[in-house]
Design a protein around this motif. Sequence first.
Motif, PDB file in Angstrom:
ATOM      1  N   VAL A 183      -9.343   5.869   5.121  1.00 26.56           N
ATOM      2  CA  VAL A 183     -10.122   6.903   4.388  1.00 26.56           C
ATOM      3  C   VAL A 183      -9.991   6.812   2.938  1.00 26.56           C
ATOM      4  O   VAL A 183     -10.964   7.510   1.659  1.00 26.56           O
ATOM      5  N   PHE A 184      -8.619   5.929   2.039  1.00 29.69           N
ATOM      6  CA  PHE A 184      -9.104   5.858   0.852  1.00 29.69           C
ATOM      7  C   PHE A 184      -8.077   4.114   0.696  1.00 29.69           C
ATOM      8  O   PHE A 184      -7.209   3.248   0.652  1.00 29.69           O
TER       9      PHE A 184
ATOM     10  N   HIS B 192      -8.027  13.498  -0.546  1.00 29.47           N
ATOM     11  CA  HIS B 192      -7.917  12.123   0.478  1.00 29.47           C
ATOM     12  C   HIS B 192      -7.070  11.183   0.048  1.00 29.47           C
ATOM     13  O   HIS B 192      -6.648  10.807   0.967  1.00 29.47           O
TER      14      HIS B 192
ATOM     15  N   TYR C 159       0.461  -1.143   0.209  1.00 26.19           N
ATOM     16  CA  TYR C 159      -0.141   0.040  -0.174  1.00 26.19           C
ATOM     17  C   TYR C 159       0.508   1.007  -0.308  1.00 26.19           C
ATOM     18  O   TYR C 159       0.893   1.617  -0.473  1.00 26.19           O
TER      19      TYR C 159
ATOM     20  N   LEU D  84       0.924   4.917  -2.587  1.00 28.35           N
ATOM     21  CA  LEU D  84       0.797   5.343  -1.966  1.00 28.35           C
ATOM     22  C   LEU D  84       2.654   6.374  -3.203  1.00 28.35           C
ATOM     23  O   LEU D  84       2.522   7.292  -3.374  1.00 28.35           O
TER      24      LEU D  84
ATOM     25  N   GLU E 213      -4.459  13.485   1.558  1.00 31.81           N
ATOM     26  CA  GLU E 213      -4.777  12.886   3.545  1.00 31.81           C
ATOM     27  C   GLU E 213      -4.131  11.561   3.991  1.00 31.81           C
ATOM     28  O   GLU E 213      -3.185  10.735   5.554  1.00 31.81           O
ATOM     29  N   ALA E 214      -4.654  10.369   3.038  1.00 29.25           N
ATOM     30  CA  ALA E 214      -4.416   9.032   3.860  1.00 29.25           C
ATOM     31  C   ALA E 214      -2.581   8.932   3.836  1.00 29.25           C
ATOM     32  O   ALA E 214      -1.837   8.672   4.472  1.00 29.25           O
ATOM     33  N   SER E 215      -1.776   9.486   2.898  1.00 30.60           N
ATOM     34  CA  SER E 215      -0.086   9.778   3.028  1.00 30.60           C
ATOM     35  C   SER E 215       0.361  10.447   3.595  1.00 30.60           C
ATOM     36  O   SER E 215       0.838   9.202   5.046  1.00 30.60           O
TER      37      SER E 215
ATOM     38  N   ARG F 288      -1.183  10.324   7.074  1.00 33.46           N
ATOM     39  CA  ARG F 288      -1.615   9.717   7.939  1.00 33.46           C
ATOM     40  C   ARG F 288      -0.474   7.807   8.111  1.00 33.46           C
ATOM     41  O   ARG F 288       0.007   7.512   8.843  1.00 33.46           O
ATOM     42  N   ALA F 289      -0.386   7.610   6.691  1.00 34.89           N
ATOM     43  CA  ALA F 289       0.241   6.101   6.618  1.00 34.89           C
ATOM     44  C   ALA F 289       1.771   6.223   6.986  1.00 34.89           C
ATOM     45  O   ALA F 289       2.652   5.960   7.629  1.00 34.89           O
TER      46      ALA F 289
ATOM     47  N   ALA G  57      -4.812   4.917   7.320  1.00 32.83           N
ATOM     48  CA  ALA G  57      -5.255   5.292   5.755  1.00 32.83           C
ATOM     49  C   ALA G  57      -5.925   4.705   4.373  1.00 32.83           C
ATOM     50  O   ALA G  57      -6.429   4.912   3.755  1.00 32.83           O
ATOM     51  N   GLU G  58      -5.681   3.907   4.750  1.00 34.53           N
ATOM     52  CA  GLU G  58      -6.339   2.395   3.842  1.00 34.53           C
ATOM     53  C   GLU G  58      -8.001   2.239   4.152  1.00 34.53           C
ATOM     54  O   GLU G  58      -8.816   2.398   3.440  1.00 34.53           O
TER      55      GLU G  58
END
Lengths: 333, 186
Positions: free
Chosen positions: A312-313, A292, A249, A253, A295-297, A299-300, A309-310
Amino acid sequence: MGIPRRARPQLSALLLALLAAPCVVPGVAPGVAQAQLRSVELYAPRPFGYLIGDTIGHTVEIALDAPFTLDPASLPQPRSVDYWLDLREVRLDDQGVSEGVHRYRLDLVYQSFYAALEPKRLDIPAFTLSARDGDHRVSVAVPAWSFLMSPLREIVSTGQGAVMALRPDIVPRPIPTRGTTLALAASAGVALAGLLVIAWQMGWGPFGRRRARPFARAARQVRAAIGAMRHGSVSSAPSSTSLHRHAGYKQALQTLHRAFDATAGRGVFAEDLAGFFADHASFSAAETEIRHLFEASRRAFFGGDVLGAEAVFPPAELAALAGRLRAIERGSA
Amino acid sequence: MRTGRLTLISGILLLLLGLGATGYFGGRLLLDKRDNGFIAALVAGQDIATSADDPAPVIFARLFFLATRDRLEEAQPLANQLAHGEDPRLAAMALYTIGNARLRLAIDHLGVNRIDPATPLVRLAKQNYRQALVIQPDFWDAKYNLDIAMRLVRDFPQVELSGEEIPPEAAKRLWTDLPGLPRGLP
């Protein structure tokens, strides 16, 4: 060899050989002196229908008893045989000894310049070669050959025009340039091919667009990474599975981020997105998803919360976004 | 990265090779076109001088120009050069051309009863044709004209019939000076 045999082994040649042979040296086996010359055969083409300047090829096959060899000095030399006849070529081929017989093949080319008024019988004269074995000498007589020489023109001109109309001069022709032109075109093609290879490699001109499609490559890689995630979830042990999934994942990203960086020509972070959309307006179509994604990255990578993150996206959406971005880049979205 | 560099190097090599060959063939094409211009001009009758270093087809064109204008003294060295050159077809053609020029001149002399200058011309023309046939035995035009040169004595009475008187001793001299003639009349 397709040429009619003209002369059989000559009895006279054999007799001559016997007469010419010196007495048998003591210690030499009897019989050596008797048949040193086995045969002389003359092969010649048709004996008629020759015009002025024609060449005539003769082949003489000579068979001698083994210790005897043909004396090369006795070969006729290319020369003018008669005022109308030239001997043009003389070629002797030693075919070696087999079963006690030494065979030779003598090729002769004559050229006749006789200007005949009517068909006229002419003779190519006989000549004599000599073979030797130490002090023993044997004559090898090659027979004469007669043929008919034909006239080229009528005796009294009955045609139109001047009595002595010469064949015309040959008008000079230009140097042929077709081959050089083709070679020139081919070398220009090679140079062009070289230039194309360099341009393709360097991303010049039309090949630049191929280079400037980071999302195309990213979409391929994201699909591969997501595919590996799904595959890993089936086959691997649970603990390693989550690690594997996370790695895949994050890799996906990262790939997309690199594509954004390459498109913008500098690093793109969440704060820079406004500027990015300003510069690349076409990507605004996917603004929500892109935000989005960032934002996910965040978090990740910075929160260490890959699962969040997963959430969210999801990975499937990630692949879909990659495909959409590729389409936008291509200008077909 | 490595394959990229390899692709780049092969591309550069291809480009250099192609450019070199293009330069070479382009230069040759230009020279050939220029020479073809000379040949065309000589055939059209312009008196263009050539040097011994010129390509054989240009020299042949010059020989043609000189031979068709009876400038034999100037044509002979060119014929010699071509006869000993590398192109056997041009060598035979050069010998044929100068032979034709001589025979034409000889026939002109005979037409006005000038036997003395005609004799050596016929003899030389026969030599030229014969050399041409040695190089190219199937050169039909050379065979034909050699046959004319060989029979010139027998064709002589026809010239006589067409109006001019030929002194018998002149004809006799022509006989003895032409050793290549077949003996005996039909």
